[in-house]
Write an enzyme that holds these catalytic residues in place. Structure first.
Site, short mmCIF file in Angstrom:
data_model
loop_
_atom_site.label_atom_id
_atom_site.label_comp_id
_atom_site.label_asym_id
_atom_site.label_seq_id
_atom_site.Cartn_x
_atom_site.Cartn_y
_atom_site.Cartn_z
N GLU A 129 0.86 -1.19 0.00
CA GLU A 129 0.00 0.00 0.00
C GLU A 129 0.89 1.23 0.00
OE1 GLU A 129 -2.76 0.01 3.24
OE2 GLU A 129 -3.51 -2.00 2.74
N ALA A 132 2.46 1.12 3.30
CA ALA A 132 2.85 -0.19 3.83
C ALA A 132 3.61 -0.95 2.75
CB ALA A 132 1.62 -0.97 4.28
N ILE A 159 0.58 -3.32 -8.03
CA ILE A 159 0.08 -4.70 -8.05
C ILE A 159 0.21 -5.31 -9.47
CG2 ILE A 159 -1.87 -6.23 -7.49
CD1 ILE A 159 -0.56 -4.68 -5.09
N THR A 160 1.01 -6.38 -9.54
CA THR A 160 1.29 -7.06 -10.81
C THR A 160 0.07 -7.89 -11.26
OG1 THR A 160 3.59 -7.19 -10.12
CG2 THR A 160 2.94 -8.63 -11.94
N GLY A 344 29.81 1.77 -25.92
CA GLY A 344 28.73 2.69 -26.30
C GLY A 344 27.53 1.96 -26.89
N GLU A 367 9.06 -8.22 -3.84
CA GLU A 367 8.95 -9.37 -2.92
C GLU A 367 9.97 -9.29 -1.79
OE1 GLU A 367 7.78 -13.15 -4.56
OE2 GLU A 367 7.04 -12.17 -6.39
N SER A 370 16.53 -5.96 -0.84
CA SER A 370 17.76 -6.60 -0.37
C SER A 370 17.97 -6.35 1.12
CB SER A 370 18.97 -6.07 -1.15
OG SER A 370 19.00 -6.63 -2.44
#
Ligand SMILES: Cc1cc2nc3c(=O)[nH]c(=O)nc-3n(C[C@H](O)[C@H](O)[C@H](O)COP(=O)(O)OP(=O)(O)OC[C@H]3O[C@@H](n4cnc5c(N)ncnc54)[C@H](O)[C@@H]3O)c2cc1C
Length: 397
Positions: A129, A132, A159-160, A344, A367, A370
């Site tokens: 959220e 959150a 959200i995937t 390049g 998810e 790190s």
């Protein structure tokens, strides 16, 4: 008996099928989907035909009855061609299906899983959220009981698989009770199309352009009380269980992307000539290639180890966090090396390494960042069972 790192014939066959599909069907089109920021419906349907959406689930719920390691192998191969398509698969299998498979009633499983395992529909995982993120317990979304219904108010971000034409709904976390300042957070299944369920516009992202990520909002959204998933108050625990295995899946995806960086670098280093010879003849290039290979192989072994623990139903939390941490950081580092080896040309969107560089960073964030993976590992080391909140309770702010 020695320690065997050999794949079973079934695992090798699944890897071979996914590798062929990735090379023949996915790789030639991935740059175009990325450029157009387009969700590739026909190829998602073709991928579904391979049976990968239900790979680690039993045939009784519409799955393919393979093991978790087979699913990790599939993800690595798909990610090697296109990380966006791989995250569409990962989010569907690890975040969409897993909570319903592990915590759903027989009715909920029969109602939702056959279509989801067939890949004809996608289900989303609504934890994050605006306030959150790493602190998932900071959920503000609420669900109050009204007769035989839950009435949901709140929002979920990033959200995937939440807004495609085949997205069917979301399992979300919501506060269902609060006592003495302690929230009870539950998981609730919400079908798309329910009045009050709003799907936002697609985000404009740095990478993963061909995957679908949106904000969801809920205003007076009513669902039957039977849509509660598992026990009331058990929502966070259920989501953390799904995320534990999901992290190994993200690690497999990162290994695939890191391998793509090495594949591209090896090819380019042998073609590109400077100072009258291929740049692969310079030791500076050779050392980069050798370090990439070594770190990728280490990551892959960590993924297989964590996957094997999940297949054996043994505690995998620390190994899942370590695999995700190491594989995602390795992949970012490999993408950086790949651009450097391409010089390049690597900075131009004409070659796939530019896309790999944009697609890779998110593996260190989604998810669980790190930093959060390190906290989980530390919490295991300190005998706190992998709980980040218990670890932080020990630390004065
Ligand atoms: C493309 C994409 C797809 C996603 N898909 C989904 C999805 O399908 N479902 C879903 O629910 N979520 C999804 N997410 C959300 C994702 O899981 C979160 O972005 C992630 O968990 C981090 O939360 P945050 O973005 O709020 O960062 P924050 O939690 O705000 O973190 C910001 C920084 O602070 C650090 N930090 C926070 N707490 C601590 C601490 N205690 N100690 C040290 N450092 C700390 C973090 O590591 C990070 O570096 C997705 C995100 C993206 C970008």
């Amino acid at each position: 008996m020695g320690l065997s790192f050999e794949l079973s014939p079934e695992q090798a066959a699944i890897r071979g099928t996914c590798r062929d599909f990735a090379i023949q069907v996915v790789a030639p089109q991935a740059a175009e989907w990325d450029r157009r920021q387009e969700f590739p419906y026909p190829v998602v349907a073709q991928m579904a035909e391979l049976g990968v959406f239900g790979l680690p689930y039993p045939e009784s719920v519409g799955g393919a009855g393979a093991d978790f390691v087979s699913y990790l192998l599939a993800l690595e191969e798909i990610a090697r061609a296109d990380a966006s398509l791989a995250i569409t698969l990962e989010a569907a299998v690890s975040l969409g299906i897993a909570p319903i498979f592990f915590f759903g009633t027989a009715e909920q499983q029969q109602h939702y899983l056959p279509e989801l395992c067939a890949g004809r529909k996608l289900w989303a995982f609504g934890l994050t959220e605006p306030e959150a993120g790493s602190d998932a317990g900071g959920t503000k979304t609420r669900a109050r009981r009204d007769g035989k219904e839950w009435v949901i108010d709140g929002s979920k971000c990033f959200i995937t698989n939440s807004g495609t034409d085949i997205s069917a709904g979301v399992t979300l976390t919501a506060i269902t009770a609060e006592k003495d300042g302690r929230k009870r957070i539950s998981a609730i299944l919400v079908e798309r199309g329910t009045p009050g369920y709003e799907v936002g516009a697609a985000y404009h992202k740095l990478g993963w352009h061909a995957s679908d990520t949106r904000e969801l909002t809920f205003a007076g959204c009513r669902v039957p009380e039977a849509n509660l998933l598992g026990k009331e108050g058990g929502g966070l625990g259920q989501f953390f269980k799904a995320l534990e295995a999901g992290r190994v899946a993200i690690a497999a995806l990162a290994v695939g992307l890191a391998q793509a960086c090495l594949d591209a670098s090896l090819g380019y280093a042998q073609e590109r000539r400077q100072f009258g010879r291929p740049i692969s003849h310079f030791q500076a290039t050779q050392l980069k290639l050798a370090d990439m290979e070594t770190q990728i192989e280490l990551s892959r072994l960590m993924v297989w180890r964590a996957g094997a623990l999940i297949d054996q139903n043994r505690p995998a939390g620390k190994f899942a966090a370590m695999a995700k941490l190491h594989a995602s950081e390795t992949a970012t580092w490999c993408a950086n090396q790949a651009i450097q080896i391409h010089g390049g040309a690597g900075f131009m969107e004409d070659l796939p390494v530019a896309r790999y560089y944009r697609d890779v960073k998110i593996n260190e964030i989604g998810e669980g960042t790190s930093e959060v993976q390190r906290l989980i590992i530390a919490s295991h080391l300190l005998g706190l069972g992998g709980s980040v909140s218990k670890l932080l309770d020990q630390t004065p702010s």
